[in-house]
Design a protein around this motif. Sequence first.
Motif, PDB file in Angstrom:
ATOM      1  N   SER A  73       9.528  26.550  -4.147  1.00  0.00           N
ATOM      2  CA  SER A  73       7.873  25.866  -3.498  1.00  0.00           C
ATOM      3  C   SER A  73       6.842  27.187  -2.538  1.00  0.00           C
ATOM      4  CB  SER A  73       8.180  24.224  -2.368  1.00  0.00           C
ATOM      5  OG  SER A  73       8.559  23.421  -2.968  1.00  0.00           O
ATOM      6  N   LEU A  74       6.082  27.284  -3.300  1.00  0.00           N
ATOM      7  CA  LEU A  74       5.286  28.620  -3.171  1.00  0.00           C
ATOM      8  C   LEU A  74       3.810  28.004  -2.970  1.00  0.00           C
ATOM      9  CD1 LEU A  74       7.661  30.219  -5.123  1.00  0.00           C
ATOM     10  CD2 LEU A  74       6.792  32.145  -2.995  1.00  0.00           C
ATOM     11  N   ALA A  75       3.090  28.914  -2.188  1.00  0.00           N
ATOM     12  CA  ALA A  75       1.692  28.522  -1.935  1.00  0.00           C
ATOM     13  C   ALA A  75       1.259  28.434  -3.491  1.00  0.00           C
ATOM     14  CB  ALA A  75       0.857  29.298  -1.378  1.00  0.00           C
ATOM     15  N   ALA A  76       0.657  29.410  -4.611  1.00  0.00           N
ATOM     16  CA  ALA A  76       0.364  29.364  -5.985  1.00  0.00           C
ATOM     17  C   ALA A  76       1.114  28.400  -6.509  1.00  0.00           C
ATOM     18  CB  ALA A  76      -0.425  30.517  -5.744  1.00  0.00           C
ATOM     19  N   PHE A  77       2.199  28.771  -6.634  1.00  0.00           N
ATOM     20  CA  PHE A  77       3.740  28.062  -7.920  1.00  0.00           C
ATOM     21  C   PHE A  77       4.758  27.826  -7.716  1.00  0.00           C
ATOM     22  CE2 PHE A  77       4.362  32.336  -7.724  1.00  0.00           C
ATOM     23  CZ  PHE A  77       5.332  33.055  -8.352  1.00  0.00           C
ATOM     24  N   ASP A  78       5.445  27.376  -8.771  1.00  0.00           N
ATOM     25  CA  ASP A  78       6.873  27.340  -8.440  1.00  0.00           C
ATOM     26  C   ASP A  78       8.189  28.023  -8.965  1.00  0.00           C
ATOM     27  OD1 ASP A  78       7.435  26.530 -10.493  1.00  0.00           O
ATOM     28  OD2 ASP A  78       7.141  24.085  -9.329  1.00  0.00           O
ATOM     29  N   SER A  79       9.092  27.081  -8.816  1.00  0.00           N
ATOM     30  CA  SER A  79      10.271  28.290  -9.540  1.00  0.00           C
ATOM     31  C   SER A  79      10.497  27.834 -10.785  1.00  0.00           C
ATOM     32  CB  SER A  79      11.592  27.455  -8.276  1.00  0.00           C
ATOM     33  OG  SER A  79      12.118  26.520  -8.827  1.00  0.00           O
ATOM     34  N   HIS A  80       9.939  26.701 -11.049  1.00  0.00           N
ATOM     35  CA  HIS A  80      10.176  26.577 -13.118  1.00  0.00           C
ATOM     36  C   HIS A  80       9.240  27.020 -13.664  1.00  0.00           C
ATOM     37  CE1 HIS A  80      12.038  22.674 -12.173  1.00  0.00           C
ATOM     38  NE2 HIS A  80      11.115  22.108 -11.456  1.00  0.00           N
ATOM     39  N   LEU A  81       7.689  27.587 -12.697  1.00  0.00           N
ATOM     40  CA  LEU A  81       7.048  28.720 -13.687  1.00  0.00           C
ATOM     41  C   LEU A  81       7.435  30.001 -13.958  1.00  0.00           C
ATOM     42  CD1 LEU A  81       4.265  29.342 -15.018  1.00  0.00           C
ATOM     43  CD2 LEU A  81       2.985  29.477 -12.448  1.00  0.00           C
ATOM     44  N   ALA A  82       8.017  30.233 -12.295  1.00  0.00           N
ATOM     45  CA  ALA A  82       8.730  32.000 -12.288  1.00  0.00           C
ATOM     46  C   ALA A  82       9.609  32.058 -12.856  1.00  0.00           C
ATOM     47  CB  ALA A  82       9.575  32.203 -10.504  1.00  0.00           C
ATOM     48  N   LEU A  83      11.064  31.264 -13.551  1.00  0.00           N
ATOM     49  CA  LEU A  83      11.495  31.146 -14.594  1.00  0.00           C
ATOM     50  C   LEU A  83      11.409  31.509 -15.501  1.00  0.00           C
ATOM     51  CD1 LEU A  83      14.818  30.862 -14.693  1.00  0.00           C
ATOM     52  CD2 LEU A  83      14.390  29.060 -15.062  1.00  0.00           C
ATOM     53  N   ARG A  84      10.123  30.430 -16.334  1.00  0.00           N
ATOM     54  CA  ARG A  84       9.289  30.436 -17.444  1.00  0.00           C
ATOM     55  C   ARG A  84       8.489  31.657 -17.270  1.00  0.00           C
ATOM     56  NH1 ARG A  84       7.684  25.193 -16.061  1.00  0.00           N
ATOM     57  NH2 ARG A  84       6.049  26.046 -15.644  1.00  0.00           N
ATOM     58  N   MET A  85       7.897  32.448 -16.519  1.00  0.00           N
ATOM     59  CA  MET A  85       7.245  33.728 -16.665  1.00  0.00           C
ATOM     60  C   MET A  85       8.155  34.918 -16.738  1.00  0.00           C
ATOM     61  SD  MET A  85       5.046  33.219 -13.240  1.00  0.00           S
ATOM     62  CE  MET A  85       4.255  35.304 -13.161  1.00  0.00           C
ATOM     63  N   THR A  86       9.599  34.594 -16.058  1.00  0.00           N
ATOM     64  CA  THR A  86      10.884  35.710 -16.410  1.00  0.00           C
ATOM     65  C   THR A  86      11.252  35.308 -17.838  1.00  0.00           C
ATOM     66  OG1 THR A  86      11.593  35.375 -14.179  1.00  0.00           O
ATOM     67  CG2 THR A  86      13.078  35.989 -16.077  1.00  0.00           C
ATOM     68  N   ARG A  87      11.597  34.474 -18.506  1.00  0.00           N
ATOM     69  CA  ARG A  87      11.429  34.553 -19.901  1.00  0.00           C
ATOM     70  C   ARG A  87      10.480  35.182 -20.886  1.00  0.00           C
ATOM     71  NH1 ARG A  87      16.059  34.370 -17.177  1.00  0.00           N
ATOM     72  NH2 ARG A  87      17.463  33.164 -16.598  1.00  0.00           N
ATOM     73  N   ALA A  88       9.361  34.245 -20.710  1.00  0.00           N
ATOM     74  CA  ALA A  88       8.584  34.721 -20.998  1.00  0.00           C
ATOM     75  C   ALA A  88       7.884  36.487 -21.573  1.00  0.00           C
ATOM     76  CB  ALA A  88       7.022  34.240 -21.037  1.00  0.00           C
ATOM     77  N   ALA A  89       8.431  36.944 -20.292  1.00  0.00           N
ATOM     78  CA  ALA A  89       8.218  38.508 -19.770  1.00  0.00           C
ATOM     79  C   ALA A  89       9.272  39.512 -20.657  1.00  0.00           C
ATOM     80  CB  ALA A  89       8.432  38.759 -18.183  1.00  0.00           C
ATOM     81  N   GLY A  90      10.233  38.566 -21.258  1.00  0.00           N
ATOM     82  CA  GLY A  90      10.925  39.359 -22.226  1.00  0.00           C
ATOM     83  C   GLY A  90      12.734  39.163 -21.458  1.00  0.00           C
ATOM     84  N   LEU A  91      12.854  38.991 -20.030  1.00  0.00           N
ATOM     85  CA  LEU A  91      13.925  39.571 -19.185  1.00  0.00           C
ATOM     86  C   LEU A  91      14.862  38.922 -19.194  1.00  0.00           C
ATOM     87  CD1 LEU A  91      12.155  40.750 -15.469  1.00  0.00           C
ATOM     88  CD2 LEU A  91      13.968  42.011 -17.507  1.00  0.00           C
TER      89      LEU A  91
END
Length: 158
Positions: free
Chosen positions: A65-83
């Motif tokens: 839980s962060l102010a503007a987003f959460d771990s679900h979005l962070a995980l999706r961003m990681t995969r979307a970045a090709g990492l």
Amino acid sequence: MKCVMDMKNKIRILHLEDEPADAELVSRELNKGNFDFELLLVSDITGFKNGLLEYEPDIILSDHSLAAFDSHLALRMTRAAGLDVPFILVTATMSDEFAAAIMKEGADDYIIKDRLSRLPKAVLNALASWEVKKEQEKSEKLFRALIEQSTDMKSLQD
């Protein structure tokens, strides 16, 4: 990726955490782990996005839980970045249902913040598992290429 077992290179950790005290506790536990690492601490979506693109992490640690987003979005961003790197959730509390959901989404492990002593081992295990997975994928691609490029005809009969 670097070979985890030889530990000659620093492990590059991208840590997403917006509480300075929690970030300090995580760093302290990682320092107890007897491995060489460098850590980039980010606390918001912009820092995380930049870290994904510019830092080239070997592993990601993320609060939920962060102010503007959460771990679900962070995980999706990681995969979307090709990492294609391990992702470990480090959070204060978590239900069994949430743990199952985040693991199903692709997280490699999760650590409850009041059990941080498990963190160094979890990082090493995630990196070792990831390395094995990558080697298996490479072997499978090589095998597939050999079979597809083979001029010999093979058949199995019962």
